[in-house]
Design a protein around this motif. Structure first.
Motif, PDB file in Angstrom:
ATOM      1  N   PHE A  48       8.141   2.329 -12.600  1.00  0.00           N
ATOM      2  CA  PHE A  48       7.214   1.205 -12.503  1.00  0.00           C
ATOM      3  C   PHE A  48       7.011   0.604 -13.886  1.00  0.00           C
ATOM      4  O   PHE A  48       6.626   1.314 -14.817  1.00  0.00           O
TER       5      PHE A  48
ATOM      6  N   ARG B 267       2.369  -1.500 -12.495  1.00  0.00           N
ATOM      7  CA  ARG B 267       1.261  -0.535 -12.437  1.00  0.00           C
ATOM      8  C   ARG B 267      -0.089  -1.257 -12.456  1.00  0.00           C
ATOM      9  O   ARG B 267      -0.996  -0.923 -11.693  1.00  0.00           O
TER      10      ARG B 267
ATOM     11  N   ASP C  39      -3.004  -1.370  -9.529  1.00  0.00           N
ATOM     12  CA  ASP C  39      -4.402  -1.046  -9.853  1.00  0.00           C
ATOM     13  C   ASP C  39      -5.328  -2.204  -9.487  1.00  0.00           C
ATOM     14  O   ASP C  39      -6.411  -1.983  -8.927  1.00  0.00           O
TER      15      ASP C  39
ATOM     16  N   ARG D  92       3.380   2.053  -2.374  1.00  0.00           N
ATOM     17  CA  ARG D  92       4.143   3.133  -3.012  1.00  0.00           C
ATOM     18  C   ARG D  92       5.243   3.676  -2.089  1.00  0.00           C
ATOM     19  O   ARG D  92       6.353   3.965  -2.546  1.00  0.00           O
TER      20      ARG D  92
END
Length: 98
Positions: free
Chosen positions: A5, A10, A14, A36
């Protein structure tokens, strides 16, 4: 194939989790889990996805949710470079570091 990633991806994941969790924590967890799992699927079957207008960048949708996973494939790994809500405009090359 190895899965990696990029920092941008990432952060995207988030941010997606944080945004949804403000309304529903369980839903946020489910969405991130699906993102994921889709990335793992791409690592297992790297030919999935369609070409984009950006050189060497492919895109693949998550199931059940409107997120698109932008990725690059090298000989040894698949690099997830961006995760974006498919209802938004298509990203420009500069947004993906291309």
């Amino acid at each position: 194939m190895k899965l990696r990633f990029a920092p941008r991806a990432r952060n995207d994941i988030d941010d997606i989790h944080e945004y949804i969790a403000e309304r529903n924590k369980r839903a946020a967890t489910a969405v991130v889990r699906q993102i994921r799992l889709t990335c793992v699927l791409l690592a297992r079957y790297p030919r999935l996805g369609r070409e984009t207008d950006m050189p060497e960048v492919k895109v693949f949708p998550t199931s059940r949710y409107p997120y698109l996973i932008y990725h690059r494939i090298t000989e040894q790994e698949i690099i997830i470079i961006h995760v974006r809500d498919g209802r938004r405009d298509t990203p420009k090359s500069g947004e993906l570091g291309t």
